[in-house]
Design a protein around this motif. Structure first.
Motif, PDB file in Angstrom:
ATOM      1  N   LYS A 124     -12.199  -0.543   3.899  1.00 52.72           N
ATOM      2  CA  LYS A 124     -11.700   0.179   2.738  1.00 52.72           C
ATOM      3  C   LYS A 124     -12.728   0.194   1.603  1.00 52.72           C
ATOM      4  O   LYS A 124     -12.991   1.249   1.015  1.00 52.72           O
ATOM      5  CB  LYS A 124     -10.390  -0.462   2.249  1.00 52.72           C
ATOM      6  CG  LYS A 124      -9.241  -0.335   3.227  1.00 52.72           C
ATOM      7  CD  LYS A 124      -7.934  -0.825   2.634  1.00 52.72           C
ATOM      8  CE  LYS A 124      -7.930  -2.337   2.447  1.00 52.72           C
ATOM      9  NZ  LYS A 124      -6.609  -2.829   1.990  1.00 52.72           N
ATOM     10  N   ASP A 125     -13.284  -0.970   1.283  1.00 51.07           N
ATOM     11  CA  ASP A 125     -14.139  -1.089   0.102  1.00 51.07           C
ATOM     12  C   ASP A 125     -15.565  -0.615   0.335  1.00 51.07           C
ATOM     13  O   ASP A 125     -16.280  -0.328  -0.630  1.00 51.07           O
ATOM     14  CB  ASP A 125     -14.176  -2.546  -0.373  1.00 51.07           C
ATOM     15  CG  ASP A 125     -12.837  -2.998  -0.938  1.00 51.07           C
ATOM     16  OD1 ASP A 125     -11.971  -2.119  -1.151  1.00 51.07           O
ATOM     17  OD2 ASP A 125     -12.648  -4.201  -1.151  1.00 51.07           O
TER      18      ASP A 125
ATOM     19  N   THR B 258      -6.302  10.722   4.283  1.00 55.44           N
ATOM     20  CA  THR B 258      -7.273  10.262   3.274  1.00 55.44           C
ATOM     21  C   THR B 258      -8.158  11.423   2.817  1.00 55.44           C
ATOM     22  O   THR B 258      -8.487  11.525   1.631  1.00 55.44           O
ATOM     23  CB  THR B 258      -8.145   9.121   3.817  1.00 55.44           C
ATOM     24  OG1 THR B 258      -8.902   9.566   4.950  1.00 55.44           O
ATOM     25  CG2 THR B 258      -7.309   7.915   4.202  1.00 55.44           C
TER      26      THR B 258
ATOM     27  N   THR C 211     -10.644  -5.157   4.798  1.00 59.36           N
ATOM     28  CA  THR C 211     -11.145  -4.960   3.440  1.00 59.36           C
ATOM     29  C   THR C 211     -12.501  -4.277   3.433  1.00 59.36           C
ATOM     30  O   THR C 211     -12.759  -3.378   2.618  1.00 59.36           O
ATOM     31  CB  THR C 211     -11.235  -6.315   2.717  1.00 59.36           C
ATOM     32  OG1 THR C 211      -9.937  -6.917   2.695  1.00 59.36           O
ATOM     33  CG2 THR C 211     -11.724  -6.127   1.291  1.00 59.36           C
TER      34      THR C 211
ATOM     35  N   TYR D 199      -2.472   2.105   5.260  1.00 55.45           N
ATOM     36  CA  TYR D 199      -3.821   1.919   4.725  1.00 55.45           C
ATOM     37  C   TYR D 199      -4.078   0.462   4.338  1.00 55.45           C
ATOM     38  O   TYR D 199      -5.183  -0.052   4.543  1.00 55.45           O
ATOM     39  CB  TYR D 199      -4.021   2.826   3.509  1.00 55.45           C
ATOM     40  CG  TYR D 199      -5.430   2.806   2.948  1.00 55.45           C
ATOM     41  CD1 TYR D 199      -6.431   3.590   3.517  1.00 55.45           C
ATOM     42  CD2 TYR D 199      -5.761   2.011   1.854  1.00 55.45           C
ATOM     43  CE1 TYR D 199      -7.722   3.584   3.011  1.00 55.45           C
ATOM     44  CE2 TYR D 199      -7.045   1.992   1.342  1.00 55.45           C
ATOM     45  CZ  TYR D 199      -8.026   2.773   1.920  1.00 55.45           C
ATOM     46  OH  TYR D 199      -9.307   2.746   1.424  1.00 55.45           O
TER      47      TYR D 199
ATOM     48  N   GLU E 141      -4.374   3.587  -1.275  1.00 53.41           N
ATOM     49  CA  GLU E 141      -3.501   2.416  -1.100  1.00 53.41           C
ATOM     50  C   GLU E 141      -2.034   2.815  -1.020  1.00 53.41           C
ATOM     51  O   GLU E 141      -1.207   2.049  -0.519  1.00 53.41           O
ATOM     52  CB  GLU E 141      -3.703   1.425  -2.253  1.00 53.41           C
ATOM     53  CG  GLU E 141      -5.007   0.641  -2.200  1.00 53.41           C
ATOM     54  CD  GLU E 141      -5.026  -0.408  -1.095  1.00 53.41           C
ATOM     55  OE1 GLU E 141      -3.966  -0.640  -0.478  1.00 53.41           O
ATOM     56  OE2 GLU E 141      -6.097  -0.998  -0.850  1.00 53.41           O
TER      57      GLU E 141
ATOM     58  N   SER F  14     -10.469   5.213  -2.944  1.00 54.03           N
ATOM     59  CA  SER F  14     -10.394   4.145  -1.939  1.00 54.03           C
ATOM     60  C   SER F  14      -9.510   2.985  -2.360  1.00 54.03           C
ATOM     61  O   SER F  14      -8.956   2.291  -1.508  1.00 54.03           O
ATOM     62  CB  SER F  14     -11.805   3.639  -1.610  1.00 54.03           C
ATOM     63  OG  SER F  14     -12.429   3.101  -2.774  1.00 54.03           O
ATOM     64  N   ARG F  15      -9.388   2.739  -3.672  1.00 53.02           N
ATOM     65  CA  ARG F  15      -8.637   1.557  -4.112  1.00 53.02           C
ATOM     66  C   ARG F  15      -7.239   1.868  -4.632  1.00 53.02           C
ATOM     67  O   ARG F  15      -6.358   1.024  -4.593  1.00 53.02           O
ATOM     68  CB  ARG F  15      -9.421   0.825  -5.206  1.00 53.02           C
ATOM     69  CG  ARG F  15     -10.740   0.250  -4.723  1.00 53.02           C
ATOM     70  CD  ARG F  15     -11.441  -0.516  -5.816  1.00 53.02           C
ATOM     71  NE  ARG F  15     -12.737  -1.045  -5.376  1.00 53.02           N
ATOM     72  CZ  ARG F  15     -13.580  -1.712  -6.169  1.00 53.02           C
ATOM     73  NH1 ARG F  15     -13.249  -1.928  -7.432  1.00 53.02           N
ATOM     74  NH2 ARG F  15     -14.730  -2.139  -5.695  1.00 53.02           N
TER      75      ARG F  15
END
Length: 417
Positions: free
Chosen positions: A65-66, A118, A62, A57, A52, A47-48
């Protein structure tokens, strides 16, 4: 991510229902077990870091995504590892979580290609982790797990691509209905403009009549799409519309000029013969009357034989006034009562006036002999007493037709699709 049978195999209904599948070797299960403690680290890596790198993306919120995408990655990893290590059966609900997430992403507007990418990148990250954890002599185990990963990816992509378009279609239908409800309310004078609609000030109200009248359902939908697209292009903005296969109403927010080539653009999109009229307003409360005026201008222009295209009030000023109710309206409309039960006579009279009293053009449109047109018009004169060869008789006949049309209940904007 869920596991399937070892190797690259077809996904069966039996597997979806939880039927047993061939178990992996002990070596493959041991290899997967060594990766289990890395679930959280791998989810963060996906995810990070890995995601990215994908175009688009970084623009996602935030928290999406997080929190949500990271949670999806963790869920997929744990599901895959549990299936391989503890239970080689695929349960019927294994894909529900991914379907729910696909629905959420569709609601948020995340592009489908990005969502699918993804998932593919997640499979690649997990594969790299398995390769790193593999020991010498475990090549056969990796081959088994490669088949599992490919099967899992196939099932997830299939579930997502089934769910996402359905949700987008439902959302689009909901937005269209909201817009139709807004326009219906504005035309009826019952809906205040919503915040941000720019309809609390000036606007331009249009009435559009397409050639050929009503269409079959498929052709009608195509005509509506083309008309909507042409209006949006002509005014360089999203135009609020209430349309069907025969035309409809449109509201252009703002103080916008009327494009000189608007009729040409609509002809190109919908075929020659489009008629339209536009009436500007200064405030939202004027929209209902402006819509009625625009529709009447189109009707009068057609009844008077004006060529198709853009009609302005000044083009039909006298005829428009003749169509307005007054103390003598009922008596003028009643002049045609003697032929009211003869639709072929009314149709011939109407077409004759629309064609600027050109008997040959009238005959051609009605697929009649010119002498038949003469005979029908003579019959109209005999029954009504109107001398259609004089300006006064023609004006009275036109006024009577217009007033009778006004008395008949026309299409209600609130009833349009």
């Amino acid at each position: 991510m869920t596991t399937d049978v070892p190797g690259v195999t077809d996904v069966s209904d039996a597997a979806d229902a939880g039927a047993p599948v061939p178990e992996l070797s002990a070596t493959a299960r041991a290899l997967v077990a060594r990766c289990a403690p890395r679930v959280n680290a791998l989810a963060r890596l996906m995810s990070r870091d890995a995601f990215e790198q994908l175009r688009g993306y970084a623009e996602l919120p935030t928290e999406v995504k997080d929190v949500e995408i990271a949670a999806t990655a963790r869920h997929g990893l744990r599901l895959f590892l549990e299936r391989v290590v503890h239970d080689p059966r695929t349960g019927p609900g294994d894909l529900d979580f991914f379907r729910e997430r696909a629905t959420q992403r569709a609601e948020e507007g995340m592009p489908l290609h990005l969502l699918l990418t993804t998932h593919c990148v997640g499979v690649r990250v997990l594969w790299q982790a398995l390769c790193e954890a593999a020991r010498p002599g475990e090549d056969a185990a990796l081959a088994e797990l490669a088949g599992c990963l490919l099967g899992a990816e196939q099932r997830i992509v299939s579930a997502v691509t089934e769910t996402y378009p359905d949700e987008q279609a439902a959302l689009a239908a909901e937005r269209r209905e909201e817009r139709r409800s807004l326009v219906r309310g504005l035309l009826a004078g019952t809906s205040p403009p919503s915040d941000g609609s720019r309809l609390d000030g000036p606007s331009l109200v249009l009435s559009v009549q397409l050639p050929d009248g009503p269409r079959a359902p498929v052709a009608a939908r195509r005509a509506v799409r083309r008309l909507q697209a042409a209006l949006d292009r002509a005014f360089s903005r999203e135009v609020l519309t209430l349309l069907d296969g025969a035309g409809g109403r449109a509201i252009v927010p703002g103080r916008v000029p009327l494009p000189d080539d608007l009729a040409v653009l609509l002809d190109d999109a919908c075929g020659p013969g489009v008629r339209l009229a536009a009436v500007p307003t200064e405030q939202v409360t004027e929209i209902p009357e402006a819509a009625r005026t625009a529709a009447l201008i189109v009707r009068v222009a057609r009844a008077c034989g004006h060529p198709a295209g853009l009609h302005r009030l000044d083009d039909v000023l006298l005829e428009y006034q003749l169509s307005r109710p007054s103390a003598g309206s009922d008596r003028i409309a009643a002049l045609l009562d003697p032929v009211a039960a003869r639709p072929e006579l009314i149709e011939t009279l109407r077409t004759h006036l629309e064609q600027a009293q050109d008997r040959r053009a009238t005959a051609r449109l009605l697929t009649l002999h010119a002498n038949t047109v003469d005979n029908r018009l003579a019959r109209v004169s005999t029954l009504t007493g109107l001398d259609l060869s004089t300006p006064r008789g023609t004006a009275l006949a036109l006024a009577a037709l217009l007033l009778r049309d006004a008395e008949e209940p026309g299409p209600d904007p609130n009833d349009r699709p």
